[in-house]
Design a protein around this motif. Structure first.
Motif, mmCIF file in Angstrom:
data_model
loop_
_atom_site.group_PDB
_atom_site.id
_atom_site.type_symbol
_atom_site.label_atom_id
_atom_site.label_comp_id
_atom_site.label_asym_id
_atom_site.label_seq_id
_atom_site.Cartn_x
_atom_site.Cartn_y
_atom_site.Cartn_z
ATOM 1 N N GLU A 162 42.948 16.851 44.766
ATOM 2 C CA GLU A 162 43.754 17.491 45.883
ATOM 3 C C GLU A 162 44.906 18.323 45.051
ATOM 4 O O GLU A 162 45.450 19.257 45.295
ATOM 5 C CB GLU A 162 44.579 16.258 46.591
ATOM 6 N N ILE A 163 45.234 17.483 43.919
ATOM 7 C CA ILE A 163 46.411 18.339 42.934
ATOM 8 C C ILE A 163 45.755 19.552 42.460
ATOM 9 O O ILE A 163 46.316 20.651 42.424
ATOM 10 C CB ILE A 163 46.411 17.321 41.713
ATOM 11 N N LEU A 164 44.523 19.619 41.949
ATOM 12 C CA LEU A 164 44.028 20.767 41.414
ATOM 13 C C LEU A 164 43.862 21.918 42.565
ATOM 14 O O LEU A 164 44.407 23.102 42.387
ATOM 15 C CB LEU A 164 42.518 20.665 41.063
ATOM 16 N N LEU A 167 34.588 19.972 37.070
ATOM 17 C CA LEU A 167 35.739 19.656 38.190
ATOM 18 C C LEU A 167 36.791 20.937 38.137
ATOM 19 O O LEU A 167 37.257 21.110 39.176
ATOM 20 C CB LEU A 167 36.374 18.347 37.519
ATOM 21 N N PHE A 168 37.216 21.276 37.199
ATOM 22 C CA PHE A 168 38.146 22.438 37.142
ATOM 23 C C PHE A 168 37.615 23.946 37.768
ATOM 24 O O PHE A 168 38.271 24.478 38.377
ATOM 25 C CB PHE A 168 38.752 22.437 35.744
ATOM 26 N N MET A 169 36.356 23.993 37.178
ATOM 27 C CA MET A 169 35.879 25.392 37.517
ATOM 28 C C MET A 169 35.702 25.626 39.262
ATOM 29 O O MET A 169 35.760 26.566 39.703
ATOM 30 C CB MET A 169 34.562 25.863 36.934
ATOM 31 N N SER A 170 35.400 24.352 39.710
ATOM 32 C CA SER A 170 34.975 24.277 41.320
ATOM 33 C C SER A 170 36.536 24.559 41.888
ATOM 34 O O SER A 170 36.362 24.732 43.168
ATOM 35 C CB SER A 170 34.522 22.903 41.707
ATOM 36 N N ASN A 171 37.567 24.398 41.142
ATOM 37 C CA ASN A 171 38.772 24.679 41.806
ATOM 38 C C ASN A 171 39.652 25.839 41.290
ATOM 39 O O ASN A 171 40.825 26.093 41.435
ATOM 40 C CB ASN A 171 39.683 23.388 41.755
ATOM 41 N N GLU A 196 43.575 27.360 32.665
ATOM 42 C CA GLU A 196 44.052 28.542 33.248
ATOM 43 C C GLU A 196 43.638 28.926 34.634
ATOM 44 O O GLU A 196 42.380 28.837 34.972
ATOM 45 C CB GLU A 196 43.569 29.774 32.269
ATOM 46 N N GLN A 197 44.360 29.293 35.655
ATOM 47 C CA GLN A 197 43.917 29.751 36.785
ATOM 48 C C GLN A 197 43.182 31.010 36.954
ATOM 49 O O GLN A 197 43.696 32.061 36.491
ATOM 50 C CB GLN A 197 45.320 29.748 37.574
ATOM 51 N N LEU A 198 42.128 31.035 37.298
ATOM 52 C CA LEU A 198 41.188 32.412 37.573
ATOM 53 C C LEU A 198 41.488 33.119 38.848
ATOM 54 O O LEU A 198 40.975 34.344 39.051
ATOM 55 C CB LEU A 198 39.904 32.058 37.176
ATOM 56 N N ARG A 199 41.804 32.148 39.849
ATOM 57 C CA ARG A 199 41.973 33.000 41.166
ATOM 58 C C ARG A 199 43.547 33.394 41.255
ATOM 59 O O ARG A 199 44.420 33.060 40.833
ATOM 60 C CB ARG A 199 41.645 32.017 42.231
ATOM 61 N N CYS A 200 43.494 34.037 42.543
ATOM 62 C CA CYS A 200 44.837 34.659 42.907
ATOM 63 C C CYS A 200 45.517 33.472 43.873
ATOM 64 O O CYS A 200 44.709 32.707 44.498
ATOM 65 C CB CYS A 200 44.703 35.781 43.866
ATOM 66 N N SER A 201 46.911 33.396 43.807
ATOM 67 C CA SER A 201 47.326 32.381 44.693
ATOM 68 C C SER A 201 47.371 32.645 46.337
ATOM 69 O O SER A 201 46.926 33.852 46.553
ATOM 70 C CB SER A 201 48.850 32.265 44.155
ATOM 71 N N ASP A 202 47.588 31.852 47.190
ATOM 72 C CA ASP A 202 47.409 32.109 48.556
ATOM 73 C C ASP A 202 48.524 33.264 48.649
ATOM 74 O O ASP A 202 48.318 34.066 49.743
ATOM 75 C CB ASP A 202 47.683 30.876 49.269
ATOM 76 N N ASP A 203 49.749 33.173 48.281
ATOM 77 C CA ASP A 203 50.841 34.263 48.340
ATOM 78 C C ASP A 203 50.185 35.731 47.807
ATOM 79 O O ASP A 203 50.565 36.729 48.589
ATOM 80 C CB ASP A 203 52.003 33.696 47.878
ATOM 81 N N GLN A 204 49.754 35.420 46.661
ATOM 82 C CA GLN A 204 49.029 36.930 46.402
ATOM 83 C C GLN A 204 48.127 37.551 47.235
ATOM 84 O O GLN A 204 48.105 38.745 47.474
ATOM 85 C CB GLN A 204 48.624 36.628 44.887
ATOM 86 N N MET A 205 47.104 36.733 47.632
ATOM 87 C CA MET A 205 45.978 37.110 48.683
ATOM 88 C C MET A 205 46.741 37.586 50.007
ATOM 89 O O MET A 205 46.367 38.696 50.461
ATOM 90 C CB MET A 205 45.218 36.028 48.931
ATOM 91 N N GLU A 206 47.898 37.030 50.366
ATOM 92 C CA GLU A 206 48.529 37.535 51.612
ATOM 93 C C GLU A 206 49.159 38.727 51.480
ATOM 94 O O GLU A 206 49.294 39.502 52.349
ATOM 95 C CB GLU A 206 49.413 36.470 52.000
ATOM 96 N N THR A 207 49.878 38.866 50.207
ATOM 97 C CA THR A 207 50.521 39.904 49.976
ATOM 98 C C THR A 207 49.693 41.312 49.956
ATOM 99 O O THR A 207 50.142 42.209 50.529
ATOM 100 C CB THR A 207 51.389 39.951 48.642
ATOM 101 N N TRP A 208 48.468 41.025 49.053
ATOM 102 C CA TRP A 208 47.591 42.231 49.209
ATOM 103 C C TRP A 208 46.906 42.461 50.567
ATOM 104 O O TRP A 208 46.456 43.424 50.680
ATOM 105 C CB TRP A 208 46.402 41.569 48.068
ATOM 106 N N ARG A 209 46.563 41.390 51.388
ATOM 107 C CA ARG A 209 46.004 41.678 52.632
ATOM 108 C C ARG A 209 47.157 42.483 53.321
ATOM 109 O O ARG A 209 46.623 43.427 54.145
ATOM 110 C CB ARG A 209 45.968 40.448 53.209
ATOM 111 N N ARG A 210 48.264 42.227 53.385
ATOM 112 C CA ARG A 210 49.408 42.871 54.121
ATOM 113 C C ARG A 210 49.514 44.258 53.547
ATOM 114 O O ARG A 210 49.676 45.367 54.508
ATOM 115 C CB ARG A 210 50.715 42.259 53.892
ATOM 116 N N GLU A 211 49.389 44.500 52.347
ATOM 117 C CA GLU A 211 49.149 45.885 51.767
ATOM 118 C C GLU A 211 48.058 46.843 52.156
ATOM 119 O O GLU A 211 48.489 47.950 52.474
ATOM 120 C CB GLU A 211 49.505 45.894 50.036
#
Length: 322
Positions: free
Chosen positions: A213-215, A254-258, A291-306
């Motif tokens: 859940e933390i991941l 464990l980490f790659m799945s997240n 290291e985070q390989l994905r975009c954050s939820d906020d980044q995805m939302e910003t790009w969706r709006r753009e």
């Protein structure tokens, strides 16, 4: 002014619930009551396991600070240490202090390379003195996620000795008992469209599911390229910890799945770089950097709006041409 404005800003909330993320004081109280044969009593300083665990960690930092050649200096740890506290866990002390030094250095190096406002999220036992003892650059906002009772006791003692965080920085507590940690972070000003660094050391984690859940939380809130580092209990591993290759494979999965690329850090190698020696293969924790390989939820939302805006602008231009 930017720091104050940011601290009160709001952003879109991830939908994942955090209610089952951590071991709360309420759960500890229930466990204590059962163990005490249904004796109904409020937790005291002596029987609160979260508080005692935090004091033990502070004792190790205090012990390290008093050495002739300490890895780090914690001028505040002493205010948490009781006179009768025993400090005879030599190898555990070395490993804990080596991890603490490693995390300290990684945090500061990373934060000093961030432009503008810097976001640091510390998942702690409530007595983490990093907000006070590290030389944070200007415009650093620190979110401390920890048990409320421990944090409040620690804050009281720190205030009593005049401890202060660096100027133009901000410390915000996020109660471990919050029904939704993500929502609380965002309410206090965390922004998933800004860089952040996350560190875990001392946070009580009950199960592998809790750490997953933390991941999931960090993955949803941290921008692509952000770091998550620290220590996690070795018993979380589903494989024999003594088998390094198996543990590494478990960590990778464990980490790659997240959405993280993870590296296990050897206490022995870190110790050698610091001119210290520890017994190899005898650690209760796993030291890591991910290291985070994905975009954050906020980044995805910003790009969706753009993207939606660009499509709408394109439709309007096409209609005018007709």
């Amino acid at each position: 002014m930017e720091l104050l404005r940011f601290a009160t800003a709001t952003a879109s909330l991830p939908s994942t619930s955090m209610a089952a993320l951590f071991l709360s004081n309420t759960q500890w109280k229930k466990k204590q009551r059962n163990a005490a044969c249904s004796i109904r009593a409020q937790l005291s300083d002596e029987n609160d396991p979260l508080l005692q665990s935090a004091i033990n960690s502070a004792s190790l930092r205090f012990q390290e600070t008093r050495r002739p050649d300490p890895l780090f200096v914690d001028p505040y740890a002493g205010c948490f240490v009781l006179p009768h506290t025993r400090m005879d866990l030599e190898n555990k002390s070395k490993q804990y202090c080596i991890a603490t030094k490693f995390i300290d250095d990684k945090l500061l190096r990373t934060v000093n390379h961030m432009d503008g406002l810097k976001q640091v999220v510390l998942l702690t036992d409530g007595m983490d003195t990093r907000p006070y003892r590290l030389n944070w650059p200007s415009s650093t906002i620190i979110f401390d996620i920890s048990p409320t009772r421990v944090f409040e006791k620690a804050a009281e003692k720190l205030n009593g000795i005049g401890a202060k965080i660096p100027r133009r920085c901000l410390l915000l507590h996020v109660p471990l008992e919050s029904p939704n940690i993500q929502e609380t972070l965002v309410t206090k000003g965390f922004n998933g469209n800004r860089p952040s660094i996350w560190a875990i050391q001392g946070l009580p984690v009950m199960t592998l599911a809790s750490f997953e859940e933390i991941l999931l939380t960090v993955s949803g809130m941290a921008m692509k390229g952000c770091l998550f580092l620290g220590e996690l209990p070795a018993w979380l591993a589903e494989t024999e910890f003594g088998n390094k290759s198996s543990t590494k494979g478990w960590m990778d999965n464990l980490f790659m799945s997240n959405g993280f690329k993870v590296e296990m850090i050897s206490y022995d190698e870190v110790a050698k770089r610091l001119g210290k020696v520890v017994k190899p293969g005898d650690s209760e924790n796993i030291l890591f950097v991910a290291e985070q390989l994905r975009c954050s939820d906020d980044q995805m939302e910003t790009w969706r709006r753009e993207l939606q805006r660009v499509e709408e602008d394109g439709d309007e231009e096409g209609f005018e041409e007709l």
